[in-house]
Design a protein around this motif. Structure first.
Motif, PDB file in Angstrom:
ATOM      1  N   TYR A   1       6.827  -8.845   4.421  1.00 34.85           N
ATOM      2  CA  TYR A   1       5.648  -9.725   4.417  1.00 34.85           C
ATOM      3  C   TYR A   1       5.909 -11.183   4.819  1.00 34.85           C
ATOM      4  O   TYR A   1       4.964 -11.916   5.073  1.00 34.85           O
ATOM      5  CB  TYR A   1       4.991  -9.697   3.030  1.00 34.85           C
ATOM      6  CG  TYR A   1       4.330  -8.363   2.737  1.00 34.85           C
ATOM      7  CD1 TYR A   1       3.082  -8.065   3.271  1.00 34.85           C
ATOM      8  CD2 TYR A   1       4.960  -7.394   1.973  1.00 34.85           C
ATOM      9  CE1 TYR A   1       2.468  -6.841   3.032  1.00 34.85           C
ATOM     10  CE2 TYR A   1       4.366  -6.162   1.722  1.00 34.85           C
ATOM     11  CZ  TYR A   1       3.115  -5.895   2.257  1.00 34.85           C
ATOM     12  OH  TYR A   1       2.516  -4.685   2.037  1.00 34.85           O
TER      13      TYR A   1
ATOM     14  N   TYR B   1      -0.795 -13.914  -3.521  1.00 38.88           N
ATOM     15  CA  TYR B   1       0.016 -13.129  -2.575  1.00 38.88           C
ATOM     16  C   TYR B   1       0.628 -11.902  -3.256  1.00 38.88           C
ATOM     17  O   TYR B   1       0.851 -10.882  -2.601  1.00 38.88           O
ATOM     18  CB  TYR B   1       1.084 -14.010  -1.909  1.00 38.88           C
ATOM     19  CG  TYR B   1       0.448 -15.040  -0.995  1.00 38.88           C
ATOM     20  CD1 TYR B   1      -0.028 -14.685   0.268  1.00 38.88           C
ATOM     21  CD2 TYR B   1       0.263 -16.356  -1.416  1.00 38.88           C
ATOM     22  CE1 TYR B   1      -0.657 -15.614   1.090  1.00 38.88           C
ATOM     23  CE2 TYR B   1      -0.360 -17.296  -0.608  1.00 38.88           C
ATOM     24  CZ  TYR B   1      -0.811 -16.926   0.649  1.00 38.88           C
ATOM     25  OH  TYR B   1      -1.434 -17.843   1.464  1.00 38.88           O
ATOM     26  N   SER B   2       0.881 -11.977  -4.564  1.00 40.63           N
ATOM     27  CA  SER B   2       1.343 -10.775  -5.286  1.00 40.63           C
ATOM     28  C   SER B   2       0.256  -9.707  -5.206  1.00 40.63           C
ATOM     29  O   SER B   2       0.531  -8.534  -4.945  1.00 40.63           O
ATOM     30  CB  SER B   2       1.612 -11.083  -6.765  1.00 40.63           C
ATOM     31  OG  SER B   2       2.601 -12.066  -6.911  1.00 40.63           O
TER      32      SER B   2
ATOM     33  N   LEU C   1      10.607 -11.297  -5.942  1.00 47.31           N
ATOM     34  CA  LEU C   1      10.165 -10.272  -4.994  1.00 47.31           C
ATOM     35  C   LEU C   1      11.353  -9.468  -4.488  1.00 47.31           C
ATOM     36  O   LEU C   1      12.360 -10.043  -4.075  1.00 47.31           O
ATOM     37  CB  LEU C   1       9.516 -10.934  -3.777  1.00 47.31           C
ATOM     38  CG  LEU C   1       8.027 -11.168  -3.759  1.00 47.31           C
ATOM     39  CD1 LEU C   1       7.610 -11.663  -2.379  1.00 47.31           C
ATOM     40  CD2 LEU C   1       7.275  -9.902  -4.079  1.00 47.31           C
TER      41      LEU C   1
ATOM     42  N   ILE D   1       0.008  -8.176  -1.750  1.00 46.73           N
ATOM     43  CA  ILE D   1       1.084  -7.216  -1.465  1.00 46.73           C
ATOM     44  C   ILE D   1       0.788  -5.878  -2.146  1.00 46.73           C
ATOM     45  O   ILE D   1       0.874  -4.814  -1.531  1.00 46.73           O
ATOM     46  CB  ILE D   1       2.453  -7.797  -1.900  1.00 46.73           C
ATOM     47  CG1 ILE D   1       2.833  -8.954  -0.960  1.00 46.73           C
ATOM     48  CG2 ILE D   1       3.534  -6.730  -1.909  1.00 46.73           C
ATOM     49  CD1 ILE D   1       4.048  -9.765  -1.411  1.00 46.73           C
TER      50      ILE D   1
ATOM     51  N   LEU E   1      10.304  -6.263   0.273  1.00 44.58           N
ATOM     52  CA  LEU E   1       8.955  -6.834   0.389  1.00 44.58           C
ATOM     53  C   LEU E   1       9.002  -8.206   1.054  1.00 44.58           C
ATOM     54  O   LEU E   1       8.098  -8.581   1.802  1.00 44.58           O
ATOM     55  CB  LEU E   1       8.285  -6.917  -0.985  1.00 44.58           C
ATOM     56  CG  LEU E   1       7.931  -5.566  -1.639  1.00 44.58           C
ATOM     57  CD1 LEU E   1       7.244  -5.785  -2.979  1.00 44.58           C
ATOM     58  CD2 LEU E   1       7.041  -4.713  -0.727  1.00 44.58           C
TER      59      LEU E   1
ATOM     60  N   ASN F   1      -2.112  -4.166  -0.388  1.00 40.69           N
ATOM     61  CA  ASN F   1      -1.761  -3.679   0.937  1.00 40.69           C
ATOM     62  C   ASN F   1      -0.837  -2.466   0.867  1.00 40.69           C
ATOM     63  O   ASN F   1      -0.962  -1.545   1.678  1.00 40.69           O
ATOM     64  CB  ASN F   1      -1.106  -4.786   1.764  1.00 40.69           C
ATOM     65  CG  ASN F   1      -1.033  -4.406   3.217  1.00 40.69           C
ATOM     66  OD1 ASN F   1      -2.066  -4.137   3.842  1.00 40.69           O
ATOM     67  ND2 ASN F   1       0.173  -4.315   3.763  1.00 40.69           N
ATOM     68  N   GLU F   2       0.066  -2.452  -0.111  1.00 43.07           N
ATOM     69  CA  GLU F   2       0.939  -1.282  -0.286  1.00 43.07           C
ATOM     70  C   GLU F   2       0.077  -0.057  -0.619  1.00 43.07           C
ATOM     71  O   GLU F   2       0.342   1.041  -0.145  1.00 43.07           O
ATOM     72  CB  GLU F   2       1.957  -1.534  -1.396  1.00 43.07           C
ATOM     73  CG  GLU F   2       3.020  -2.591  -1.040  1.00 43.07           C
ATOM     74  CD  GLU F   2       3.951  -2.142   0.085  1.00 43.07           C
ATOM     75  OE1 GLU F   2       4.603  -1.108  -0.058  1.00 43.07           O
ATOM     76  OE2 GLU F   2       3.992  -2.849   1.127  1.00 43.07           O
TER      77      GLU F   2
ATOM     78  N   PHE G   1       4.232 -16.237   4.532  1.00 41.94           N
ATOM     79  CA  PHE G   1       3.531 -14.959   4.509  1.00 41.94           C
ATOM     80  C   PHE G   1       2.935 -14.757   5.892  1.00 41.94           C
ATOM     81  O   PHE G   1       2.203 -15.606   6.385  1.00 41.94           O
ATOM     82  CB  PHE G   1       2.421 -14.997   3.442  1.00 41.94           C
ATOM     83  CG  PHE G   1       1.829 -13.655   3.164  1.00 41.94           C
ATOM     84  CD1 PHE G   1       2.394 -12.807   2.219  1.00 41.94           C
ATOM     85  CD2 PHE G   1       0.701 -13.221   3.850  1.00 41.94           C
ATOM     86  CE1 PHE G   1       1.851 -11.558   1.955  1.00 41.94           C
ATOM     87  CE2 PHE G   1       0.157 -11.971   3.589  1.00 41.94           C
ATOM     88  CZ  PHE G   1       0.730 -11.146   2.645  1.00 41.94           C
TER      89      PHE G   1
END
Ligand SMILES: C[S@@+](CC[C@H](N)C(=O)[O-])C[C@H]1O[C@@H](n2cnc3c(N)ncnc32)[C@H](O)[C@@H]1O
Length: 299
Positions: A198, A144-145, A190, A148, A194, A151-152, A212
């Motif tokens: 998310y 998931y890191s 996080l 993120i 964020l 996606n950023e 998430f």
């Protein structure tokens, strides 16, 4: 296949090894230890030295308690010889492996990935799907890191698309990863913005769990079981980046080199391999160059 941290008892405190009421003998006999260390080395490439015996005992006691089994030797018979052992096997594997992980662990590697992608899209304005594999993903924080970060970047580079694969041998860990659910302690690395962007609280009751919740991104993530000690890896892509961090540290030397070789077979030419902070591929004679500590480029 699609699909925590239990407080660790002091492994040196032997009184942990017996449970009052129903006395359980979780001492591993020499013969059982011999069997376990051979089995785990052969099947998963894990190096279980004599020094890890007490740690192993303190982990297996959890399953003995759940199943109300009185000794490790009885437990091993249950796992390996009984008809119901197949179901228990996933918990057995989960207990003998270490799953410590957290969001943005060794953050400089995520920065490195970001820079490589930025560098590429500054030069090339064409659609490209970046592929990343988290090999030994545990409960999913690494996956998931990555999601993120990628996606950023998508907001800045519209030609960028991505796919992420997360694999592990621990089915309970993969199941947790698949829920995409983390508590506030697990999310503490996080930034607040964020988390808000998310994750959604799992329920209106204050249960401290966040899921998430971006379905478009979830569709770009695949999770599955894969033993890195198997002869070949059936993965969906050739990868631009492989994160295999804090995994090979548990392998013996021969397995470590063999695993790195197979990972490289699934890495694109000029792709990058990220290892954990105390792991190295130096001295393996593999076709890689070290670009900075723990980051290697495939030649
Ligand atoms: C300490 S965690 C690392 C998680 C994450 N990569 C990180 O660095 O935060 C190690 C993971 O490797 C997995 N593992 C151990 N042996 C493995 C093997 N032979 N094949 C695949 N995964 C393995 C364990 O189940 C565990 O989840």
């Amino acid at each position: 296949m699609l699909l925590k941290k239990a407080p660790m008892k002091d492994p040196l405190n032997e009184s942990n090894l017996y449970v009052s009421g129903s006395m359980k003998d979780v001492k591993i006999s020499d013969a059982d230890f011999e069997f376990l260390s051979r089995y785990l080395a052969m099947k998963y490439g894990l190096r279980i030295t004599k020094q890890k015996k007490i740690l192993l005992e303190s982990r297996l006691i959890k399953r003995l308690n759940v199943l109300n089994i009185k000794s490790v030797s009885e437990y091993l018979k249950f796992v390996f010889k009984s008809s119901k052992g197949k179901e228990e096997y996933a918990y057995f594997v989960d207990q003998i492996t270490t799953h410590k992980t957290f969001f943005f662990r060794e953050n400089y590697q995520f920065d490195f990935l970001k820079k490589q992608i930025e560098f590429y899209f500054h030069k090339v304005q064409k659609q490209r799907t970046v592929t990343v594999w988290s090999a030994g993903c545990s409960t999913g924080e690494e996956v998931y890191s990555l999601a993120i970060v990628l996606n950023e970047l998508r907001a800045l580079y519209p030609y960028l698309d991505f796919r992420i694969l997360g694999t592990d041998i621990s089915i309970p860990s993969l199941k947790k990863a698949a829920t995409g659910t983390f508590n506030s302690i697990e999310l503490e690395n996080l930034p607040e913005n964020l988390i808000k962007k998310y994750f959604k609280p799992v329920s209106s009751i204050k249960n401290n769990l966040f899921r998430f919740s971006n379905n478009e991104i979830i569709n770009k993530i695949q999770l599955g079981s894969l033993n890195l000690n198997s002869n070949s890896y059936h993965v969906p892509y050739e990868y631009d980046f492989i994160f295999c961090r804090n995994v090979i540290i548990y392998f013996d030397d021969a397995t470590r080199t063999a695993v790195l070789r197979r990972l490289l077979n699934n890495l694109k030419h000029n792709g990058f391999l990220m290892l954990g902070h105390s792991e190295s591929a130096i001295g393996t004679n593999l076709a890689i160059e070290s670009v900075q500590p723990t980051i290697y480029k495939k030649k």
